[in-house]
Enzyme design. Structure first.
Site, PDB file in Angstrom:
ATOM      1  N   LYS A  59      51.735  38.727  31.737  1.00  0.00           N
ATOM      2  CA  LYS A  59      50.470  38.522  32.433  1.00  0.00           C
ATOM      3  C   LYS A  59      50.691  38.234  33.913  1.00  0.00           C
ATOM      4  CE  LYS A  59      46.206  35.873  32.579  1.00  0.00           C
ATOM      5  NZ  LYS A  59      45.491  34.640  32.219  1.00  0.00           N
TER       6      LYS A  59
ATOM      7  N   PHE B 118      42.908  31.953  29.801  1.00  0.00           N
ATOM      8  CA  PHE B 118      41.695  31.142  29.905  1.00  0.00           C
ATOM      9  C   PHE B 118      40.578  32.032  30.426  1.00  0.00           C
ATOM     10  CE2 PHE B 118      43.901  30.970  33.899  1.00  0.00           C
ATOM     11  CZ  PHE B 118      42.930  30.932  34.881  1.00  0.00           C
ATOM     12  N   GLY B 119      39.409  31.432  30.631  1.00  0.00           N
ATOM     13  CA  GLY B 119      38.292  32.206  31.170  1.00  0.00           C
ATOM     14  C   GLY B 119      37.860  33.324  30.238  1.00  0.00           C
ATOM     15  N   TYR B 120      37.779  34.522  30.792  1.00  0.00           N
ATOM     16  CA  TYR B 120      37.313  35.688  30.035  1.00  0.00           C
ATOM     17  C   TYR B 120      38.466  36.452  29.366  1.00  0.00           C
ATOM     18  CZ  TYR B 120      32.945  34.904  32.562  1.00  0.00           C
ATOM     19  OH  TYR B 120      31.792  34.343  33.073  1.00  0.00           O
ATOM     20  N   ASP B 121      39.675  35.898  29.435  1.00  0.00           N
ATOM     21  CA  ASP B 121      40.849  36.611  28.913  1.00  0.00           C
ATOM     22  C   ASP B 121      40.690  37.104  27.464  1.00  0.00           C
ATOM     23  OD1 ASP B 121      42.038  36.287  31.345  1.00  0.00           O
ATOM     24  OD2 ASP B 121      43.561  34.852  30.683  1.00  0.00           O
TER      25      ASP B 121
ATOM     26  N   ASP C 271      40.126  32.144  44.718  1.00  0.00           N
ATOM     27  CA  ASP C 271      38.787  32.343  44.173  1.00  0.00           C
ATOM     28  C   ASP C 271      38.808  33.648  43.402  1.00  0.00           C
ATOM     29  OD1 ASP C 271      36.174  31.059  43.987  1.00  0.00           O
ATOM     30  OD2 ASP C 271      35.417  32.905  44.855  1.00  0.00           O
TER      31      ASP C 271
ATOM     32  N   ASN D   5      40.814  23.508  38.190  1.00  0.00           N
ATOM     33  CA  ASN D   5      40.839  24.294  36.955  1.00  0.00           C
ATOM     34  C   ASN D   5      42.240  24.243  36.355  1.00  0.00           C
ATOM     35  OD1 ASN D   5      41.363  26.747  35.321  1.00  0.00           O
ATOM     36  ND2 ASN D   5      39.256  27.280  35.830  1.00  0.00           N
TER      37      ASN D   5
ATOM     38  N   HIS E  95      45.675  40.248  38.178  1.00  0.00           N
ATOM     39  CA  HIS E  95      45.113  40.138  39.519  1.00  0.00           C
ATOM     40  C   HIS E  95      45.744  38.993  40.294  1.00  0.00           C
ATOM     41  CE1 HIS E  95      43.092  37.481  36.799  1.00  0.00           C
ATOM     42  NE2 HIS E  95      42.274  36.962  37.698  1.00  0.00           N
TER      43      HIS E  95
ATOM     44  N   LYS F 252      44.061  27.611  35.866  1.00  0.00           N
ATOM     45  CA  LYS F 252      44.425  28.217  37.153  1.00  0.00           C
ATOM     46  C   LYS F 252      45.597  27.465  37.782  1.00  0.00           C
ATOM     47  CE  LYS F 252      40.979  29.744  39.529  1.00  0.00           C
ATOM     48  NZ  LYS F 252      39.795  29.868  40.417  1.00  0.00           N
TER      49      LYS F 252
END
Length: 201
Positions: free
Chosen positions: A181, A158-161, A73, A14, A186, A17
């Site tokens: 960030k 990225f993703g759901y950001d 993960d 990714n 997380h 990531k």
């Protein structure tokens, strides 16, 4: 382990990531090698938890590279959806899903859900394995609380950001600069824990 590793394989394909993890781990002077640079294929994520999947990925990369490996993960848990998409966050909209199609599906499922029922959190588990047979991998977890917004905002991350509203900063995750960030996310929290353990073990 008497000292931090010099070379470390990152068990991810990714791009977003990889970029975040390289930035977060850079402070130790470790050379981060994405597994794609070594032609290491992704392993099927058959685990039923973030921990299981991270261990699977780290062990695969360590075995095939003969180097220490780190795997992440992560996923988004939405309370209204009883924890979904969870470990299926990357393929929430089905095989071949993109960040955009995953976000669209989540927004559709959350249509008309009131503000006080839109709580969610990002979860990440980071696993560090000294070698493929490591019986005691280092496992670190990080959580980031927020809510699911009603629309996308921001072009960072990225993703759901773009649809993850961060409670503590009152903005969307995709609106945060990378320094902020990396400090509060997380993944940032989990990596901070990992770095501490690598420096002290």
């Amino acid at each position: 382990m008497s000292s931090s590793p010099k070379d470390l394989v990152l068990a991810s394909a990714n791009a977003g990531k990889i970029k975040e993890l390289q930035e977060l781990l850079g402070g130790l002077g470790i050379k981060i090698i994405p597994q794609t640079d070594l032609s290491i294929p992704d392993i099927e994520e058959t685990g039923l938890s973030f921990v299981e999947n991270a261990i699977l990925k780290a062990r695969n990369a360590a075995n095939l590279s003969n180097l220490p490996a780190v795997a992440d993960d992560s996923g988004l848990e939405v309370d209204y959806l009883k924890g979904a998409p969870g470990i299926y966050s990357a393929r929430f909209a089905g095989e071949g899903a993109t960040d955009a199609t995953n976000r669209d599906k989540l927004l559709e499922l959350m249509t008309d859900v009131p503000a006080d029922q839109r709580s969610a959190r990002y979860q990440t588990v980071i696993v560090y394995m000294r070698h493929g047979d490591d019986p005691t991998p280092i496992i670190c977890q990080g959580t980031w609380e927020g809510t699911i917004a009603t629309e996308s905002r921001g072009d960072q991350g990225f993703g759901y950001d773009p649809i993850f509203h961060v409670t503590e900063t009152d903005c969307h995750a995709a609106e945060l600069d990378k320094v902020t960030k990396n400090r509060i996310s997380h993944r940032g929290k989990a990596i901070a824990s990992l770095l501490l353990q690598l420096q002290t073990c």
